[in-house]
Design an enzyme around this catalytic site. Structure first.
Site, short mmCIF file in Angstrom:
data_model
loop_
_atom_site.label_atom_id
_atom_site.label_comp_id
_atom_site.label_asym_id
_atom_site.label_seq_id
_atom_site.Cartn_x
_atom_site.Cartn_y
_atom_site.Cartn_z
N SER A 107 0.66 -1.09 -0.12
CA SER A 107 0.09 -0.03 0.19
C SER A 107 0.81 1.23 -0.01
O SER A 107 1.88 1.19 0.53
CB SER A 107 -0.92 -0.11 1.30
OG SER A 107 -0.22 0.21 2.44
N GLU A 156 6.33 -0.81 -5.40
CA GLU A 156 4.96 -0.83 -6.29
C GLU A 156 3.72 -0.69 -5.36
O GLU A 156 3.85 -1.76 -4.55
CB GLU A 156 5.12 -2.05 -7.34
CG GLU A 156 4.18 -2.00 -8.43
CD GLU A 156 2.75 -2.49 -8.37
OE1 GLU A 156 1.91 -1.81 -8.07
OE2 GLU A 156 2.69 -3.72 -8.33
N CYS A 168 -2.92 -5.39 -8.92
CA CYS A 168 -2.56 -4.04 -8.84
C CYS A 168 -3.05 -3.42 -10.10
O CYS A 168 -3.19 -2.19 -10.20
CB CYS A 168 -0.91 -4.02 -8.84
SG CYS A 168 -0.44 -4.71 -7.50
#
Length: 581
Positions: free
Chosen positions: A305, A332, A366
């Protein structure tokens, strides 16, 4: 002349082969002789030939389906005990935790424990003790371990890793296959290829000197923090730095400990020395506090996160004065990914691509599409097809019913967060739920795929990441498509993936220009998910992360500290220069 890389082993036996499996295996290494140039010596170049792992189909009665079914049966109602592994020894602490199956939360799939502060410091010391020897090991030897691990995952370990991903992380067979098998195998093989070939990248040598570049590991240890949603990401976050000569502390996700430990054991069986990667499940803040407080901290490889990554980044900045080197931070952090539809788009492609992108794995990728921009002229057809196909989507148990398209979301925390967004849609005057959205956590954390229409393109549901099976649609006037492209670029803080559906080449060109910074992976007439190692290296910027592009040759450069060496072969006879005469 650079040393030649060793040929990787052939395919492992014990697992049914696909028709084109042999094409995916490491081919013999090719020695290519470079053309001589003035001032240069002949140089042998090593090219390692690998290909993407074929994706098996798991049709009823197929050998791979039978092997997988046996592995699933072996895990039924079982709880695996998973220790911390520090200094090559299995260690248990008093802080015992359990990983449960998302679609049947009464099933505890793993019993594990959190590493405490003392154990984490012990892990740091054990890793540092192994660093020098591992870093000095030839890259071909390190690469060989990852080639072997890939062959094991492609062969005898494939069914096990798939089964543990399906049961532990609620993936369907195809989602487990493209992740825990194909992508992880590709990461190991291509990273190893890139590492061997990188060593051949040497500077120019001009007489009377020889210049060379040594690709060292970083000085210290790397902390790898991996997510639940891709088994492959965990293997890559810990594996890529290790391949490049680093030692690693790997903190797996609490909800993916089962599969992560299986990957770790494969690496050990493939020959990875025990102290190169320390396997340390831990409470997130405790892990972050300990690793960032160490003077030997030299890198963070993170997927998770935005708040967690920001917290770790701030801790690093606060501790800069104590570090022996500036740490490398790679992260990421997800996205608010878009599908933009132009009036020239093919409607079936839009609908099918959006359904897959938004709802595969429950929107927990994602790269999953969560906002769709549709033109007025096509919206009636798009809406009709979306609602028609939505009725066919089956949500259920991916182990007992292979007709399941997606299963439960990962845990109660995720379930509650997604439910709040659906409740927001129910009460907001700007939002209208078109289909789905029912939530039931009685047996597992199940949420129906939810399609919402918004009248406000800036509603929070269009800006913030949900990480669940929720798709929101904004319908725009056809002639305002340029404004909508600018709207897409400015709506969300993220910049991970996006897709444009259009057959008008001029519109595609405009979109590429206006959305240049809106995504790190940009798709034209294709869905926003499904990047493949070495084909579409993955990553985004803005709030989505540092865009280091795992799956490319550039990624491994993040985990090496090059040393340039000049050796002169003729003595220097005078300290003066000609102009001084």
């Amino acid at each position: 002349v650079p040393p030649s890389a060793r040929a990787a082993p052939g395919p492992a036996r014990g697992f049914p082969s696909a028709p084109c499996r042999e094409r995916s295996m490491l081919l013999p290494l090719l020695l290519r002789r470079a053309r001589p140039r003035a001032g240069l010596r002949w140089q042998h170049r090593v090219a390692v030939e690998v290909a993407n792992e074929p994706i098996l189909e798991f049709k009823p009665g197929s050998p791979e389906r039978q092997a997988l079914q046996k592995a699933l049966d072996d895990l039924k109602d079982k709880t695996e005990e998973i220790p911390c592994v520090v200094g090559g020894e299995e260690v248990w602490t008093a802080d015992v935790q359990y990983q449960v199956s998302p679609f049947k939360h009464s099933h505890k799939v793993a019993k594990y424990c959190y590493a405490d502060k003392d154990l984490l410091n012990k892990a740091i010391n054990a890793a540092l003790a192994a660093r020098k020897e591992w870093d000095l090991r030839p890259v071909q030897d390190r690469a060989q371990i990852f080639f072997k691990a890939a062959d094991m995952l492609s062969g005898p370990k494939r069914a096990e890793i798939l089964a543990k991903t399906m049961i532990g992380q609620a993936k369907t067979v195809i989602q487990a296959e493209i992740d825990a098998a194909a992508e992880l195998i590709d990461f190991f093989r291509f990273n190893a290829k890139y590492a061997v070939e990188l060593e051949q990248e040497q500077p120019l040598s001009v007489s009377p000197s020889t210049n060379s570049m040594v690709y060292r590991g970083l000085e210290g240890f790397v902390a790898a923090v991996s997510p639940f949603n891709f088994t492959a990401i965990g293997g890559n976050l810990a594996g890529a730095p290790a391949l490049m000569g680093n030692v690693v502390l790997w903190k797996p996700s609490d909800t993916a400990v089962l599969s992560s430990y299986a990957v770790y054991k494969v690496l050990l069986e493939a020959g990875l020395p025990p102290n190169v990667i320390q396997f340390v499940p831990a409470d997130g803040p405790v892990f972050g506090d300990v690793v960032t407080a160490s003077e030997h901290f030299c890198g963070l490889n993170f997927t998770g996160s935005v708040p967690t990554f920001k917290r770790l980044w701030k801790q690093v900045s606060e501790n800069l004065d104590r570090y022996r080197t500036f740490p490398r931070l790679a992260g990421e952090c997800g996205g608010k990914n878009f599908h933009f539809v132009h009036a020239s788009a093919d409607v079936p492609s839009v609908v099918n691509g959006t359904l897959r992108s938004a709802f595969e794995y429950g929107g927990q990728k994602c790269s999953a599409c969560s906002r769709l921009y549709a033109p007025n002229s096509l919206w009636p057809r798009i809406k009709g097809m979306l609602l028609e196909e939505h009725q066919k989507i089956k949500v259920g148990d991916p182990v007992e019913d292979f007709q399941t398209f997606f299963s439960a979301v990962i845990d109660q925390k995720s379930f509650g967060r997604i439910q709040k967004w659906i409740n927001h849609a129910k009460t907001s005057p700007n939002l209208n739920i078109l289909a789905g959205g029912k939530c039931d956590n009685t047996v597992g954390y199940f949420i129906e795929p939810c399609i919402i229409e918004t009248r406000d393109p800036k509603d929070p549901i269009m800006q913030e990441e949900i990480f669940g099976p929720v798709l929101t649609v904004y319908v725009y006037p056809d002639k305002e498509y340029r404004d909508v492209l600018q709207l897409i670029d400015s709506t969300s803080p993220y910049g991970l993936t996006g897709a444009v559906f259009a057959h008008d080449k001029a519109v595609v060109a405009e979109a590429r220009q206006l959305l240049r910074n809106a995504a790190g992976n940009f798709y034209i007439n294709d869905k926003s998910t499904g990047s493949v190692v070495a084909q579409q290296p993955f990553g985004g910027s803005r709030a989505s992360g540092t865009n280091d592009k795992p799956g490319s040759p550039y990624y491994i450069l993040r985990w090496t500290s090059p040393l340039a060496i000049k050796e002169t072969h003729v003595p220097l006879g005078n300290w003066t220069y000609p102009y001084m005469q």
